[in-house]
Design a protein around this motif. Structure first.
Motif: not given
Length: 103
Positions: A74-88
């Protein structure tokens, strides 16, 4: 045996009874969730079509915790860090029971 921090080690048992990866957690479900995140993820939560059987043996015992697991992206949320990329990759598991090894 639990470590001083309360975590236990669980070994993933493959279909050919080979023990491969080790996952740790205070509870077997925590280790199963970590193992499920390594599965091939579905494109979304609604499109999950298959579930894999995860067998985790607790080190130091003869207990094998059996779970059904599945993963999706799923798409990362606004709370997720930048290094995680676009999806989680997210995962979920459902406990099927406990087996005991015959040795």
């Amino acid at each position: 045996m639990p470590r001083k921090d309360g975590k236990r080690n669980f070994v993933l048992i493959e279909d050919d009874d080979e023990e491969t990866s080790v996952f740790s957690g205070q509870y077997p479900r925590q280790a199963a969730l970590k193992a499920a995140r390594r599965l091939h993820p579905a494109p979304s939560r609604d499109e999950v079509d298959g579930k894999a059987t995860l067998r985790l043996r607790e080190r130091g015992t003869d207990r094998v915790h059996v779970y059904e697991g599945w993963a999706w992206t799923e798409s990362k949320s606004d709370d997720d860090p930048e290094w995680m990329g676009d999806s989680v990759t997210r995962a979920n598991v459902s406990k099927q029971g406990i087996e005991h090894l015959d040795e």
